[in-house]
Structure formats: C-alpha cells, structure tokens
Design a protein around this motif. Sequence first.
Motif, mmCIF file in Angstrom:
data_model
loop_
_atom_site.group_PDB
_atom_site.id
_atom_site.type_symbol
_atom_site.label_atom_id
_atom_site.label_comp_id
_atom_site.label_asym_id
_atom_site.label_seq_id
_atom_site.Cartn_x
_atom_site.Cartn_y
_atom_site.Cartn_z
ATOM 1 N N LEU A 297 12.150 73.642 88.434
ATOM 2 C CA LEU A 297 12.053 72.544 89.768
ATOM 3 C C LEU A 297 12.601 71.512 89.551
ATOM 4 O O LEU A 297 13.884 70.786 90.028
ATOM 5 C CB LEU A 297 10.784 72.743 90.700
ATOM 6 N N VAL A 298 12.290 70.819 88.335
ATOM 7 C CA VAL A 298 12.529 69.542 88.202
ATOM 8 C C VAL A 298 14.042 69.640 87.508
ATOM 9 O O VAL A 298 15.039 68.926 88.080
ATOM 10 C CB VAL A 298 11.785 68.811 87.096
ATOM 11 N N CYS A 299 14.347 70.289 86.834
ATOM 12 C CA CYS A 299 15.558 70.133 85.888
ATOM 13 C C CYS A 299 16.634 70.721 87.068
ATOM 14 O O CYS A 299 17.914 70.472 86.857
ATOM 15 C CB CYS A 299 15.781 71.200 84.795
ATOM 16 N N ASP A 300 16.435 71.614 87.976
ATOM 17 C CA ASP A 300 17.430 71.922 88.863
ATOM 18 C C ASP A 300 17.416 71.360 90.214
ATOM 19 O O ASP A 300 18.260 71.704 91.111
ATOM 20 C CB ASP A 300 17.165 73.521 89.084
ATOM 21 N N CYS B 121 26.930 51.152 85.513
ATOM 22 C CA CYS B 121 27.155 52.608 84.917
ATOM 23 C C CYS B 121 25.856 53.168 84.626
ATOM 24 O O CYS B 121 24.735 52.653 84.223
ATOM 25 C CB CYS B 121 27.726 52.305 83.512
ATOM 26 N N TYR B 122 25.679 54.625 84.937
ATOM 27 C CA TYR B 122 24.590 55.438 84.665
ATOM 28 C C TYR B 122 25.077 56.512 83.864
ATOM 29 O O TYR B 122 25.766 57.398 84.260
ATOM 30 C CB TYR B 122 23.819 55.775 85.896
ATOM 31 N N SER B 123 24.220 56.649 82.679
ATOM 32 C CA SER B 123 24.688 57.910 81.987
ATOM 33 C C SER B 123 23.249 58.708 81.487
ATOM 34 O O SER B 123 22.741 58.172 80.422
ATOM 35 C CB SER B 123 25.467 57.353 80.551
ATOM 36 N N PRO B 124 23.071 59.997 82.084
ATOM 37 C CA PRO B 124 21.759 60.525 81.972
ATOM 38 C C PRO B 124 21.535 60.691 80.408
ATOM 39 O O PRO B 124 20.511 60.794 79.911
ATOM 40 C CB PRO B 124 21.845 61.580 82.622
ATOM 41 N N GLU B 125 22.612 61.068 79.540
ATOM 42 C CA GLU B 125 22.519 61.218 78.249
ATOM 43 C C GLU B 125 22.464 59.965 77.252
ATOM 44 O O GLU B 125 22.558 60.315 76.001
ATOM 45 C CB GLU B 125 23.523 62.307 77.879
ATOM 46 N N SER B 305 8.768 69.768 95.060
ATOM 47 C CA SER B 305 9.964 69.430 94.834
ATOM 48 C C SER B 305 10.125 68.992 93.106
ATOM 49 O O SER B 305 9.431 68.094 92.905
ATOM 50 C CB SER B 305 10.429 68.447 95.589
ATOM 51 N N GLY B 306 11.153 69.529 92.491
ATOM 52 C CA GLY B 306 11.448 68.555 91.213
ATOM 53 C C GLY B 306 12.645 67.601 91.464
ATOM 54 O O GLY B 306 13.475 68.167 92.179
ATOM 55 N N LEU B 307 12.621 66.546 90.693
ATOM 56 C CA LEU B 307 13.807 65.561 90.693
ATOM 57 C C LEU B 307 14.014 65.156 89.533
ATOM 58 O O LEU B 307 13.215 64.817 88.623
ATOM 59 C CB LEU B 307 13.484 64.525 91.779
ATOM 60 N N HIS B 308 15.407 65.402 89.007
ATOM 61 C CA HIS B 308 15.908 64.949 87.672
ATOM 62 C C HIS B 308 17.335 64.485 88.113
ATOM 63 O O HIS B 308 18.466 65.245 88.189
ATOM 64 C CB HIS B 308 16.063 65.997 86.875
#
Lengths: 369, 369
Positions: A297-300, B121-125, B305-308
């Motif tokens: 759920l988090v990753c998606d 700038c935002y860069s998740p990696e 809910s998941g959030l990433h």
Amino acid sequence: MIKLFKIRFHGLQRKLRLSRSFTSATIVQHESKPVRALIMKSVGCWKEIEVSQLQIPAFCAKNQIKVSVDLCGVNFADVYNVQGILSERKPPFVFGLECIGRVIDKGNDDPSFKIGDRVACYSPEGGLFQETVVISKENCFAVPEQIPSEDAVSLLANYLTAYFSLFHSANLCESYSILIHSIAGGVGWAATQLANTVPNVRVYGTCSESKHNMVKSNGVNLPLTYNNYVIELKRRDIKFNIVIDNIGGESIRHSLDLLKPLGHLVVTGANCVVSEEKHVVENALKSLNYNIEMRTLVCDNKSISGLHLGTLLAKSPQTIHDAMKNLFQLYLDGKVKPHIDSIWPLNKGAEAIKFLADRKNVGKVLLSL
Amino acid sequence: MIKLFKIRFHGLQRKLRLSRSFTSATIVQHESKPVRALIMKSVGCWKEIEVSQLQIPAFCAKNQIKVSVDLCGVNFADVYNVQGILSERKPPFVFGLECIGRVIDKGNDDPSFKIGDRVACYSPEGGLFQETVVISKENCFAVPEQIPSEDAVSLLANYLTAYFSLFHSANLCESYSILIHSIAGGVGWAATQLANTVPNVRVYGTCSESKHNMVKSNGVNLPLTYNNYVIELKRRDIKFNIVIDNIGGESIRHSLDLLKPLGHLVVTGANCVVSEEKHVVENALKSLNYNIEMRTLVCDNKSISGLHLGTLLAKSPQTIHDAMKNLFQLYLDGKVKPHIDSIWPLNKGAEAIKFLADRKNVGKVLLSL
C-alpha cells in the motif's frame, strides 16, 4: 400445515454489540395474534425456507415502535443467511434486513414517531420479513410522504452502502474514474447514480452482458463482463481512482492492481462465496480473510477500506441517520431513483432470494406483504 | 584529504521506473569543475559520511536544468540511507532529497525555466546535497519570489506528505479529530498547519514532553507522549477520524484501534526501524511488512492508506506539481508557515542528519551551501 415458532435471536447481537432496546424487541414479552413471517428452518438448504406463523410481543418496550409492514427489500445478506455463511445465525430465524410500513403502536411518549407515520426500517441482524415487526426506533427512519414506498425501502441498505463507499470510505471528486463490480445489482445501481451526482465522473462496471444496455441507461459509461474485464481494462490502459468490490477473494488483488496512485479500493462484501451448490460454510465471510501487505500500500500509494453497514449502525447510528436524510433529499431533488427489478409475494420469498443469489436481478428485488 | 568520486546511481531508478531524463542527469557526460557534496561512503556507519569533491556533467541534457544550490532540506529518508535501510542504494552515494537554488544552465529552449530563476528541487532517489545539481525539470518547481528560500525548500517533502495524507489518502472534513505521530517533526508540523486550514478540526499528536509547548503554539490541541498516549487516549475515551503514522511496526495496530468507524489510517513511513545502535538492515522498510486482515477492515468500517512521495512523483508527476502550486499559494495566503529548527553548514551534514535521527528537532533541519 402452519407451524408456530417462537424466535429468539442470540449470538449475533452480542457480536455486533447491538443496542439493548433492539435485542429486547425480538424477545417475546406478551402473547399477541401471530403474524406471517419468512423463516429459515435449517441453513444450507433452499427448501427449508417457509412462511410460518410467528408470535410477536403484544406491547412495545421503551424506545420501540410496532410497524405494520407493506414491503420488504431483499439483500445479499439474505443469501448469506440461506447458505449459513453468517454462522452466528442459528435457525430457525426470520429473514430480512429492511422493510417499510406504518406505525401502529409505540412504547412511550417520545415525539419522534406517531401512530400512522410511514417508516423505513433497517435491521442488520434480520427479522423483518414479517407482517408486523416490533423494532427499536434507532433502526427506523421517517419517510417523506412524497416518496413511494417501493422507492423508499430501496433507498436503505443499497444506497447507504453506495453512499458511504463513495463519500466516506473513498473521497469521490470531480472527474474521477470509478469501477463498480456487480453494477446491475442494488448497490451497483445506487453507486452509479450517486457517482453521477458529481461532475464529469466516468463510471465503469462489471455485470453479465445481457444487462449492459440496462446499466448504460442508468449512467454507466462502459459496462464490462466478469470474464474479461481485467484483460479489457489492461488493453485500454484504464485505471481507476475508486474501485468498489463486493466480490472479495481473488477479486481484491485485481481491484488493487486497477487503482491509480492515490486510488481507493472499497470492499463491501464477499459475494464470491455464494454459489448454487454451496452448503453450510463454517466461517463467516471466509473470502474476506485476505491479507494486505502494508508495504505494498505504501509503495503504490493506495488505500483500502472496508464497509459493513450493520456494524456501522451499531457503533455510529447518527452517521447512518444523517446519511439517510441526505439520501431522501437527493431523491426529492430528482438526483437518485431506485430501479425496482421485481416485487414478489411473501410466499415466493425463497424464490426471490434465489433470484438474487443467481444474479438474475437488475436493481432491487422486493417482497410484498 | 579531498577525494573525487564519480557517482553513478543504479538499481533504485529501475525500481522506481524513473524518467529516463533524470537517470541520465546523474551520469557523467562531460567533465566540468568538481563540486562539494555530502557523501555516504559505507552504509551503517555515521563516521563514513564526508564532504568530498564530485564531478558533475558540464552540460544539461534535454529536459534538464543545472541549479546552483543555496539550501538543502534534511529528511528521514537521509537517516534511512545512513543506516542502509533503503538497500537499493549502494555506496558511495550523495545524500539529499530536496534543495533550492538558482538556474545557471538549461538543456533546451523550453520556456518553463530561465537562467536566474529560483527553483525548489525534489529527488526521491537523492543526490541533491551538493553545490551544483543537474536535474530533470520534472523534479523542479518554480518558486514565487515572495517566498524566502528557507521556507520554500521546507514546503517540499514534509508539506507534500502532509498534504496528500490529509486531502487525498484520507478525506479531512470539518470538525474531524486527528492524531499525528512525531508531531514536532517536519511532517507533523506541516500536517498540524494544514489540518487547521479546515474549520473546527482538533489536532492531537505524539512527541517528547519537552516539545509540548512548541507544538501547542503551532496549533496542536493536545500533545501526548509516546510512552503513554495509548493509555491516555483510552482514559479520555478519544478516537479519531484520521491517524497519520510514520512509525510503522507495532504502532500500526494501535493506530487502527484508535480509529472511529469510517476512520482513515495513513502510513507514511517506518521510523521505528531507526535507532542509534542499528547497523545495516537487509530489507528495506522492514517494519512496513505488516499484514492487515481485510475482514477486520470490513467489520470495523476502517480504511488504511499508504503514502510514498517518491513513487508518487515517478508515477504521477502532475499530481505532485498541482499540490506544490496549492502549497505555495497557501503560504502566500498566510495559511501555512514552516518552522525552521536549525541551519547547518554542509560539513556538519552528518551531525544534522544524526540530530534528526535522534528526534532532537522541532520542524525543519536545513543545510547551507
């Protein structure tokens, strides 16, 4: 031969922590004239459903009203009860989660209902498919006189389920795409209309091909069949902001896969457990024992919600009453209009429930008393 | 001694299916003057963080801009990277998910940015804790000139996470009660302010007792401590419409228990895996491997809910850009205002990240270049 049952409900009330007032409604306090009721004598067998005479309380307790019933709504929960999937129900018991009628007696001087008022009743633990019911006021809704009885009773479980799914569990917004399973059924029909109260929403749904024209006329943009909807949606590269799933089991995985990022899946039932061949199932709603990994759920970026009107009424009755008022108003504003599939006499009750189990209906199936 | 690294990112990009343009940004195409960068040499060890010289591309590819960096924002993802929890990152790598600065070069005639523009700038990696970055335009947001740089950079990951949690994953409405874990941290601080943009919302949160007065000044109605919040909330009989949980693990169960019917739990991280003693953890975000039973969600009428933010930007960049515009506007309207805990020089980068890992901050920790 007419048999006389004295029905006592047990188990499920404790499970659901139902209000004491309702529980007491179903216990014989005083003898009165018996009434006709649709009764399940032995779960797992369609032939064990019959109309019998039933003793009901002569007087209402505090917070109860007595209702002379005109019409009842058939729900998938009645099918579950035939098949013994809700194992807390021990036969013999009376079917029926919803009915409509007029108040013929009341337990105290509370002004909320008066004799002659028309009321719609919703009782998650059943017991409403009978000529006269004694029921807690918490389970009853005053019906505006402009709404015909067959429409008012059809606005209960189906429209409430659709309403909470779209506006509470998920957060339906303008321009969303939504997928609704069993879109020709009572909840699917209701959800299509409620979704279309929000601008530019696109509604997709699954049902058998013979019903596609009917559901289109109700506002479905693209009907799909159960057999090939996954392939068809993949081919068209369509994903959804909301999926409403009443199938359960393996379907939950497909529904999750079909969500866009930040999408919501709402699970409202486990109808996949119902089949003509199936007999008693030991565990209630077996196909809801589906584990979801938090990490997925988090990753998606996905959400998953469960909805069960019975426990919601038990734990948060005001929420249901507020929603019911909104639904009656939406009806009066011409925004929603239930579709009545068919009205059956009480002595054809078993056939009516079977008709629903076989997914032969489009919209609502009612019983007349 | 200054060391020269040529950094290549691998693995994570494929995992996240990032845009090709960004991936190419991090690969050396032409030699240019080296820049200072905060680098992790070997995961699991705080002493293996150092400022080193790094070669960056001399020219921008199509869809890229080159940014001279002024300030960077530290996030819990940087802590994860020290501890090797995000196992896809192979050292050596450059820290940093967010920065702000001015455009000094651009790859084509696209009018969206011009030389001298200020961009966040935002860069998740990662890869942004360095003097000059070459980055895909998709990862950059034009900053209105009225917003000071330290505030603008603080509106990125923390406010976006809070924004999506409250307004997309959950559905924040008037008069809701919400519980936010780590309420003195960057996301907690942001979520408190965003929650208070909706009328009559009551905000509860957990943080260490020394920070209670600070978070109250930010609009928290009742701060609680991590040690006794479950007992305290039970004693007061308080449940929530929304819980935001960045702790993960066992906390998820408590958070679910604390929801009202129709309540939403939003899980945004697994900070419980971080401790001073912990070294390399093999599996990424281990504590998110938490299984939820569908049946429990249905019977209790709850949502999870998941959030990433990283995967959301990769899969749905327009959603992030729309939210960022709304956040800048909320700032200009005086509705939100980041709290800057402290600004550290780049060569104190390791200490700044450790400060966050030890939960010593209130609000945002920044690095200055």
